[in-house]
Design an enzyme around this catalytic site. Structure first.
Site, PDB file in Angstrom:
ATOM      1  N   SER A 241       0.841  -1.223   0.000  1.00 60.99           N
ATOM      2  CA  SER A 241       0.000   0.000   0.000  1.00 60.99           C
ATOM      3  C   SER A 241       0.868   1.264   0.000  1.00 60.99           C
ATOM      4  CB  SER A 241      -0.972   0.007   1.183  1.00 60.99           C
ATOM      5  OG  SER A 241      -0.299  -0.231   2.396  1.00 60.99           O
ATOM      6  N   HIS A 271      -1.898  -8.907   1.842  1.00 62.45           N
ATOM      7  CA  HIS A 271      -1.612  -7.640   2.559  1.00 62.45           C
ATOM      8  C   HIS A 271      -2.798  -7.373   3.508  1.00 62.45           C
ATOM      9  CE1 HIS A 271       0.150  -3.845   3.393  1.00 62.45           C
ATOM     10  NE2 HIS A 271      -0.188  -3.158   2.326  1.00 62.45           N
ATOM     11  N   HIS A 317       5.653 -12.803   7.404  1.00 61.22           N
ATOM     12  CA  HIS A 317       5.864 -11.410   7.008  1.00 61.22           C
ATOM     13  C   HIS A 317       7.046 -11.326   6.054  1.00 61.22           C
ATOM     14  CE1 HIS A 317       6.326  -7.039   7.233  1.00 61.22           C
ATOM     15  NE2 HIS A 317       5.062  -7.053   7.580  1.00 61.22           N
ATOM     16  N   ARG A 326       2.792  -4.829  16.701  1.00 56.52           N
ATOM     17  CA  ARG A 326       1.396  -4.385  16.562  1.00 56.52           C
ATOM     18  C   ARG A 326       0.457  -5.494  17.031  1.00 56.52           C
ATOM     19  NH1 ARG A 326       1.581  -3.029  10.303  1.00 56.52           N
ATOM     20  NH2 ARG A 326       2.447  -5.139  10.396  1.00 56.52           N
ATOM     21  N   ASP A 372      -2.404  -8.596  11.476  1.00 51.91           N
ATOM     22  CA  ASP A 372      -3.757  -9.034  11.123  1.00 51.91           C
ATOM     23  C   ASP A 372      -4.224 -10.250  11.920  1.00 51.91           C
ATOM     24  OD1 ASP A 372      -3.999  -7.051   9.068  1.00 51.91           O
ATOM     25  OD2 ASP A 372      -2.625  -8.246   7.873  1.00 51.91           O
TER      26      ASP A 372
HETATM   27  N1  CMX Z   1       1.118 -19.849   5.629  1.00 54.27           N
HETATM   28  C1  CMX Z   1       1.527 -20.727   4.701  1.00 54.27           C
HETATM   29  N2  CMX Z   1       2.580 -20.533   3.902  1.00 54.27           N
HETATM   30  C2  CMX Z   1       3.278 -19.405   4.075  1.00 54.27           C
HETATM   31  C3  CMX Z   1       2.940 -18.456   5.043  1.00 54.27           C
HETATM   32  C4  CMX Z   1       1.795 -18.685   5.831  1.00 54.27           C
HETATM   33  N3  CMX Z   1       1.368 -17.818   6.737  1.00 54.27           N
HETATM   34  N4  CMX Z   1       3.821 -17.440   4.981  1.00 54.27           N
HETATM   35  C5  CMX Z   1       4.683 -17.734   3.989  1.00 54.27           C
HETATM   36  N5  CMX Z   1       4.353 -18.915   3.441  1.00 54.27           N
HETATM   37  C6  CMX Z   1       4.988 -19.588   2.311  1.00 54.27           C
HETATM   38  C7  CMX Z   1       4.927 -18.687   1.089  1.00 54.27           C
HETATM   39  O1  CMX Z   1       3.650 -18.785   0.469  1.00 54.27           O
HETATM   40  C8  CMX Z   1       6.074 -19.248   0.265  1.00 54.27           C
HETATM   41  O2  CMX Z   1       5.651 -20.470  -0.304  1.00 54.27           O
HETATM   42  P1  CMX Z   1       6.150 -20.925  -1.782  1.00 54.27           P
HETATM   43  O3  CMX Z   1       7.637 -21.001  -1.686  1.00 54.27           O
HETATM   44  O4  CMX Z   1       5.472 -22.233  -1.963  1.00 54.27           O
HETATM   45  O5  CMX Z   1       5.685 -19.870  -2.728  1.00 54.27           O
HETATM   46  C9  CMX Z   1       7.117 -19.595   1.341  1.00 54.27           C
HETATM   47  O6  CMX Z   1       6.360 -19.773   2.554  1.00 54.27           O
HETATM   48  C10 CMX Z   1       8.161 -18.534   1.558  1.00 54.27           C
HETATM   49  O7  CMX Z   1       7.515 -17.321   1.828  1.00 54.27           O
HETATM   50  P2  CMX Z   1       8.210 -16.183   2.754  1.00 54.27           P
HETATM   51  O8  CMX Z   1       9.465 -15.764   2.055  1.00 54.27           O
HETATM   52  O9  CMX Z   1       8.320 -16.676   4.153  1.00 54.27           O
HETATM   53  O10 CMX Z   1       7.105 -15.053   2.757  1.00 54.27           O
HETATM   54  P3  CMX Z   1       6.862 -13.869   1.695  1.00 54.27           P
HETATM   55  O11 CMX Z   1       7.769 -12.744   2.046  1.00 54.27           O
HETATM   56  O12 CMX Z   1       6.911 -14.390   0.298  1.00 54.27           O
HETATM   57  O13 CMX Z   1       5.357 -13.477   2.017  1.00 54.27           O
HETATM   58  C11 CMX Z   1       3.490 -12.952   3.385  1.00 54.27           C
HETATM   59  C12 CMX Z   1       5.000 -12.739   3.164  1.00 54.27           C
HETATM   60  C13 CMX Z   1       3.036 -12.015   4.507  1.00 54.27           C
HETATM   61  C14 CMX Z   1       2.756 -12.588   2.100  1.00 54.27           C
HETATM   62  C15 CMX Z   1       3.265 -14.434   3.761  1.00 54.27           C
HETATM   63  O14 CMX Z   1       3.887 -14.712   4.987  1.00 54.27           O
HETATM   64  C16 CMX Z   1       1.782 -14.806   3.830  1.00 54.27           C
HETATM   65  O15 CMX Z   1       1.199 -15.159   2.822  1.00 54.27           O
HETATM   66  N6  CMX Z   1       1.155 -14.722   5.056  1.00 54.27           N
HETATM   67  C17 CMX Z   1      -0.271 -14.957   5.196  1.00 54.27           C
HETATM   68  C18 CMX Z   1      -1.061 -13.737   4.720  1.00 54.27           C
HETATM   69  C19 CMX Z   1      -0.927 -12.584   5.680  1.00 54.27           C
HETATM   70  O16 CMX Z   1      -1.066 -12.743   6.896  1.00 54.27           O
HETATM   71  N7  CMX Z   1      -0.680 -11.388   5.140  1.00 54.27           N
HETATM   72  C20 CMX Z   1      -0.659 -10.162   5.945  1.00 54.27           C
HETATM   73  C21 CMX Z   1       0.733  -9.566   6.115  1.00 54.27           C
HETATM   74  C22 CMX Z   1       0.675  -8.274   6.918  1.00 54.27           C
HETATM   75  C23 CMX Z   1       0.007  -7.173   6.126  1.00 54.27           C
HETATM   76  O17 CMX Z   1       0.558  -6.756   5.077  1.00 54.27           O
HETATM   77  O18 CMX Z   1      -1.070  -6.722   6.516  1.00 54.27           O
END
Ligand code: CMX
Length: 442
Positions: A241, A271, A317, A326, A372
């Protein structure tokens, strides 16, 4: 000129001069190197922009102008109703770098009150949308509809000197932030409460008034809103964002166009939409086991979600490698105000069970909860159960951070953003060239 605008100018103008000088004198200093892996994984860890308002540390979490969340909960002026900081205070801090006095916070509130009127055509547009339109889509469209009011766009059309960009941008961001609670509350009441709208109460602060317009009069809900709207404001510049608002703004798109773009990014499930996804997922978990599940049942539910190729919402994250402060601030609020709540108990159990399972996958870089993971159950406790609306609350708060940054961008004369990109073929050729050079040397 209002006092805050004066203060901003007194800080920003010398800083603009300073940054011009530092680029001229030290522009060639190398900040870092980056790898093919980083280019293929969302540019993580590459320093690519300046954001003055906050800085995220992977281990410690966010600092707003150098202050951590616990420090801010102590230092920022609070409402006479209770211990939580007023979001007007963090706005002042992000804008000026200084902790405001109570009087300065009241001045911000008075200024926003004066600017809060939303033109009728915005409500008319919202009324025409199909009832099933997602609240975040409505929010973004309402911000776009408000663009008729942009002082920046009007001044640009009239012919404005570059050095003056910050001035109408200041007017736009003040007007926009002032109007967002009214718009968000209108969307909520229209979507979930038969369109029975509530007029603002000029005696309340920005967050308290927002709670009132949503239709929630409990004192504790007002306290929650003040905390919620303070901690969600900013998370340095690279999150979707913030980065989107900054990027779109770099084309000199006004604050309305830039914020709507940023809000469309916030509306993604990885996000800000995660706030809604977490609530949905926890309610499903409770339903599956008819109440508070055991740790074993929670583990089973998490593993099932992972096996379906879905993410555990609220965990992980892109930058953080520890529990999000937070999250901790919301956990402390829950302990103090709703310790016996059934959903809070589930959230606490999730905190005990989830990280170990995520760690065991061997690929998730951060197994800890983010902001979140906690917010939804606090809102449900006070009766705000319509979880599709949660990201709008996030957006009202996030606007404070991304818009103050946008104003700093214009004051510092940040140019249009235009990073380079390459094709996979280009990368393959580079690998080939470097491999044959290394072989020739060996
Ligand atoms: N559950 C399952 N798998 C997850 C995960 C979770 N909570 N977090 C990361 N992973 C997976 C990724 O999907 C990725 O899988 P692939 O290699 O198969 O594609 C792998 O673990 C590596 O990811 P990462 O490097 O640890 O995480 P990223 O930096 O790529 O992504 C985020 C960060 C937040 C998008 C991810 O942790 C996620 O999807 N979390 C759940 C959604 C969420 O809570 N988002 C809110 C974030 C805060 C906000 O912006 O408001």
């Amino acid at each position: 000129m209002d006092k805050l605008k004066d203060k901003f100018a007194s800080k920003a103008m010398p800083m603009a001069e300073q940054t011009r000088k530092l680029v001229k004198e030290h522009g060639e200093i190398v900040l870092g190197q980056y790898t093919i892996e980083q280019v293929y994984s969302g540019m993580k860890g590459m320093i690519g922009m300046i954001t003055e308002t906050s800085k995220l540390d992977a281990e410690e979490g966010i600092r707003f102008r150098g202050y951590s969340i616990p420090e801010l909960r102590e230092k920022l002026p609070v409402s006479k109703e209770g211990p939580e900081p007023l979001p007007e205070g963090i706005f002042y801090l992000l804008l000026t770098g200084e902790i405001p006095t109570l009087e300065e916070v009241i001045n911000v509130n008075n200024e926003w009150m004066k600017r809060a009127n939303v033109p009728k055509h915005v409500f008319d547009m919202l009324d025409m949308l199909p009832a099933k339109t997602h609240p975040m889509t409505q929010f973004s469209m309402a911000i776009m509809a408000l663009q008729t009011e942009s002082v920046f766009a009007q001044k640009y059309r009239e012919g404005m000197n570059k050095k003056e960009y910050w001035d109408p941008m200041y007017e736009d961001i003040m007007n926009l932030i002032a109007r967002l609670p009214r718009i968000a509350a209108y969307i909520y009441r229209k979507t979930y409460k038969d369109g029975i709208h509530i007029e603002p109460n000029p005696k309340l602060d920005w967050a308290g008034n927002f709670a009132h317009m949503l239709g929630y009069e409990a004192l504790d809900f007002r306290k929650l809103m003040r905390l919620y709207l303070t901690i969600h404001v900013d998370h340095e510049g690279g999150n979707v964002s913030a980065h989107t608002t900054h990027l779109v703004g770099s084309a000199l798109s006004d604050a309305y166009l830039s914020l709507a773009a940023g809000m469309n990014g916030l509306a993604g499930p990885l996000h800000g939409l995660a706030a809604q996804e977490v609530a949905r997922w926890i309610l499903d978990l409770r339903e599956e086991f008819n109440g508070v599940p055991t740790k074993e049942q929670i583990a089973e539910f998490i593993k099932k979600t992972l096996a379906e190729g879905r993410v555990i919402p609220g965990y992980g994250h892109a930058v953080l490698r520890k529990t999000d402060p937070r999250y901790t601030a919301q956990q402390e609020f829950a302990k103090a105000n709703m310790a016996d709540d059934e959903l809070f108990k589930i959230v606490q159990l999730l905190y005990e069970v989830t990280p170990e399972i995520l760690k065991s996958t061997g690929k998730i870089k951060n197994p800890w909860p983010n902001v979140d993971a906690h917010s939804g159950i606090l809102l449900i406790h006070y009766g705000l159960t319509e979880y599709d609306f949660y990201t709008v609350l996030f957006g009202v708060s996030r606007a404070i951070g991304v818009l103050t940054s946008l104003l700093w961008d214009r004051a510092l004369g940040v140019p249009i953003e235009r990073p380079g990109s390459v094709t996979t073929e280009w990368i393959l050729n580079k690998i080939k060239k470097e491999t044959s050079e290394a072989e020739a040397k060996a």
